[in-house]
Design a protein around this motif. Structure first.
Motif: not given
Length: 547
Positions: A113-135
């Motif tokens: 779970s992670g937050a950004d400046e707009y949507d608050g805390n939501e579910p994310w996933k990541s493979d460690g890359s820039l393009s592969g880290t997404v809500p």
């Protein structure tokens, strides 16, 4: 960089440990030395980064840490390959991520779970890359609100978690890791009120958890991944009283847990997955409840801590009422028992009594075989050992011996082999005052510590086998003759005395006694065969052939 383990001459002798072969009966002695390394000082100077939630995904170890981005200090997501240069911030093309938590591995990806400046805390996933880290889903579309997902659990190729979409409250969700595949599984407590699902535990093809439907209080629920198959298993607490379900543990094909009801108080319960098969195991402390905790499978039984009167006791069960018995009849009133851990054929735990405070104890399941490992801090307050972790054949934990606060300790299961360890650069007071979050990755043990002036940062510890010369220099005991017919001589060299135990290949204890520096063991009455001799003072285990 490489550091010495301890500033003592008998270091190598104190770190002798046993490695068990696949048969579970034949042992060899191995000696080890250690390398400490500060992985990276994320916040240069004395500012703590406090790494935690270390989670291994493929060739990376993800973790969260406090980091000063030049404007403010926030919790960020990091990854590491174990090197300084390979420890870096995980970023996203989508937006900046902060306050990540609830990290888990699922199907080769990191979910959190992670937050950004707009949507608050939501579910994310990541493979460690820039393009592969997404809500992967904006569950609560209200700007800045967020769904605050928590308790991520990987089960049957799906992710289960609790989240609040702003309409039905904090309820049970399911996801395949895509936006379209993420949905509310069931609104357990209808309306805007929350059921707050938690304590997820996979068992026998289904997922068990605790939730509150508004009528029965917090009780044990089960789901097969469908809405119709998400059901209240049993109203243990009677009516709107909470069942207080916790310490879910599988043992012998059933699920055991601690639960409360009006008649018995909080006691040990068991379920086979059916309502009829969900029953009280034993009312250990009638009406008041024994509050079973730290359920741990060991040596063919389920061990747990129970309160009877004003004292804590170590109990065990085979799953029946008659087979639920006191495992350790302590000579002193035990004020507390916690943190049960199986290691090297024994059950270890932290125990507090009225004279010594908290210290490390171990048991073989008998009262005579339940002994204090070491009085690390002499006196009434004790060393308060905690965070037990087994790595590469040794038991690690943190404790306070009264000299420098909470530090790192290691044990091979003997008093002599229980020692404090630290790198030579260790100048910080109480370097492991917080949870070290022990995690194994690529053959090393990673943890957070404040050994030097860099604050609490990410460290790793790597063990190496001693050289042949070093091993030969370590003074071990001599046992002869072997094979033996009548009396086995055990020469402990410079050690005054030791407890010795002899086991057959089925693990049955055949002899248990204390010998002086050069003692004899009578084997004349034993049948011919192979036996295992355990010498507690040196940490050795030897194969003995009886003719």
């Amino acid at each position: 960089m490489k550091f010495n383990l301890l500033k003592i001459s008998n270091l190598k002798k104190s770190l002798l440990t046993m490695i068990t072969f696949m048969t579970g009966a034949i042992f060899i002695v191995q000696a080890q030395e250690y390398n400490f390394q500060l992985v990276k000082d994320l916040n240069p100077g004395s500012v703590h980064s406090n790494p935690k939630e270390m989670t291994v995904v493929g060739n990376s170890m993800f973790f969260v840490a406090d980091w000063d981005n030049g404007q403010q200090t926030r919790l960020y997501l990091w990854k590491s390959d174990g090197t300084t240069s390979g420890t870096e911030l995980v970023q996203s093309n989508f937006s900046e991520i902060y306050t990540p938590e609830n990290l888990i591995l699922h199907n080769g990806w990191l979910y959190f779970s992670g937050a950004d400046e707009y949507d608050g805390n939501e579910p994310w996933k990541s493979d460690g890359s820039l393009s592969g880290t997404v809500p992967f889903k904006n569950i609560n579309p209200t700007t800045y609100a967020g769904s605050n997902p928590e308790h991520f659990t990987s089960f049957n190729d799906k992710i289960y978690f609790a989240a609040n979409n702003g309409t039905v409250g904090n309820e049970l969700w399911i996801s395949d890791g895509t936006s379209v595949g993420t949905a509310l599984l069931k609104d357990i407590r209808t309306g805007a009120n929350s059921s707050n699902p938690q304590n997820f535990y996979p068992f026998n093809g289904k997922l068990y958890f605790e939730a509150n439907d508004g009528d029965s209080g917090f009780e044990l629920w089960v789901t097969d991944g469908t809405s119709s198959g998400t059901l209240l298993l049993k109203d243990i607490g009677d009516g709107n009283n909470d069942g207080q379900i916790d310490f879910l543990t599988e043992f012998n094909g059933k699920l055991y847990f601690s639960a409360w009801n009006l008649a018995a108080g909080k006691e040990l319960w068991v379920t086979d997955g059916t309502t009829a098969g969900t029953q009280l195991v034993k009312d250990i402390n009638p009406s008041a409840g024994s509050y079973p905790s730290y359920l741990t499978v060991y040596n063919g039984a389920l061990y747990f801590v129970a309160t009877v009167g004003s004292v804590k006791q170590l109990w065990k069960t085979d799953g029946t009422e008659a087979g639920t018995t006191l495992a350790w009849n302590a000579s002193l009133d035990v004020l507390d028992i916690k943190d049960l851990m199986v290691y090297n054929g024994n059950l270890y735990f932290s125990s507090e009594n009225e004279l010594e405070g908290y210290e490390v104890w171990k048991t073989d399941g008998t009262t005579s075989g339940t002994v204090r490992l070491k009085d690390i801090k002499v006196g009434f307050d004790g060393s308060d050992p905690e965070y037990f972790h087994v790595y590469n054949g040794l038991l690690y934990f943190t404790a306070n011996d009264g000299s420098n606060g909470r530090e790192l300790w290691v044990s091979n299961g003997t008093e002599a082999g229980t020692v404090k360890i630290a790198p030579n650069v260790a100048t910080g007071n109480s370097p492991l005052v917080e949870n070290p979050n022990f995690t194994e990755f690529n053959g090393s043990l990673y943890f957070s510590a404040g050994f030097d002036g860099n604050g609490v940062e990410l460290w790793k510890l790597t063990t190496e086998n001693m050289s042949t010369q070093d091993l030969a220099a370590a003074q071990l005991s001599t046992v002869y003759p072997n094979p033996v017919r009548d009396y086995l001589t055990i020469d402990l060299d410079k050690i005054k005395s030791s407890r010795i135990q002899l086991f057959d290949l089925q693990g049955r204890l055949m002899q248990d006694q204390t010998i002086e520096s050069k003692g004899k063991l009578n084997m004349s009455t034993l049948p011919s065969g192979v036996y295992i001799l355990k010498i507690e003072a040196t940490g050795e285990t030897k194969k003995i052939i009886k003719r």
